[in-house]
Design a protein around this motif. Structure first.
Motif, short mmCIF file in Angstrom:
data_model
loop_
_atom_site.label_atom_id
_atom_site.label_comp_id
_atom_site.label_asym_id
_atom_site.label_seq_id
_atom_site.Cartn_x
_atom_site.Cartn_y
_atom_site.Cartn_z
N CYS A 8 -3.32 -2.65 6.71
CA CYS A 8 -1.92 -3.63 6.70
C CYS A 8 -1.52 -3.65 7.99
O CYS A 8 -1.64 -2.82 8.70
CB CYS A 8 -0.88 -2.99 5.64
N CYS A 57 1.87 -3.30 8.36
CA CYS A 57 3.12 -2.43 8.71
C CYS A 57 2.82 -1.05 8.96
O CYS A 57 3.73 -0.49 9.47
CB CYS A 57 3.85 -2.71 7.36
N ARG A 58 1.95 -0.48 8.23
CA ARG A 58 1.64 1.00 8.55
C ARG A 58 1.49 1.21 10.07
O ARG A 58 0.93 1.05 10.94
CB ARG A 58 0.31 1.27 7.77
N CYS A 114 6.18 1.71 4.40
CA CYS A 114 5.00 1.43 4.07
C CYS A 114 4.41 2.00 3.06
O CYS A 114 3.90 3.28 3.23
CB CYS A 114 4.14 1.26 5.25
N ASN A 144 5.91 5.62 6.84
CA ASN A 144 4.70 5.58 6.11
C ASN A 144 4.62 6.49 5.17
O ASN A 144 5.04 7.71 5.02
CB ASN A 144 3.55 5.98 7.17
#
Length: 178
Positions: free
Chosen positions: A100, A102-103, A92, A58
């Motif tokens: 989102c 992806c995070r 991310c 992240n």
């Protein structure tokens, strides 16, 4: 590490900050990158067994305007130079409020890394220093291992199924579990 012990484990993904390298908040300076003790030896041992390695990180500082994507890329290049080569990188750039997929603790980066490696999530593990890392692994169907640091919350440690004192111990737990 015996090949039979890790036969189901085809990739180990790592959180970057606080896991592979000493955490420097919102680091955009590659010269500040310092590997965590033992990280290189652990990565080299995994690679010698043919186990893929990757990074899932992240980087909300990009969304917050504190660092640029180019600065993150330069730091990642330095991490790769010191500890690589990594088979896959997932970053991310979003903030918590972006929602989102992806995070971390969302599983998006783990899914993407496994897809790029051509493996099933059950064949991967994610080692990280906070609960979001473990939750992302579990949400994706991978194995999560927590390696606590001074920023890890007691509740995160209590909530993790697998906890190790360091990266070598984390890999040992993965071997025992496989």
């Amino acid at each position: 590490m015996g090949s039979t012990a890790t036969s189901r484990l085809r990739a180990v993904l790592f959180d970057r900050d606080g896991t592979l390298v000493v955490d420097v908040p919102y680091n955009g300076n590659p010269y500040l990158v310092r590997p965590m003790p033992g990280a290189k030896a652990v990565l080299d041992a995994l690679r010698s067994e043919g186990i893929a390695t990757g990074v899932v990180s992240n980087q909300s500082g990009i969304a917050r305007g504190m660092i640029t994507a180019a600065e993150v890329a330069s730091v990642n290049a330095r991490v790769d130079e010191l500890l690589g080569p990594f088979d896959v990188w997932e970053v991310c750039p979003h903030g918590e409020q972006d929602g989102c997929p992806c995070r971390k603790p969302a599983p998006g980066m783990v899914h993407s890394a496994c897809r790029k490696l051509g493996i099933r999530e059950a064949e991967a593990a994610l080692i990280g220093d906070i609960g979001a890392d473990v939750r992302a692994a579990e949400a994706a169907g991978a194995t999560g291992v927590l390696v606590p640091t001074h920023v890890t919350l007691a509740g995160e440690v209590a909530g993790a199924r697998l906890v190790a004192q360091d990266l070598a111990g984390a890999v040992l737990l993965l071997q025992e579990g496989r």
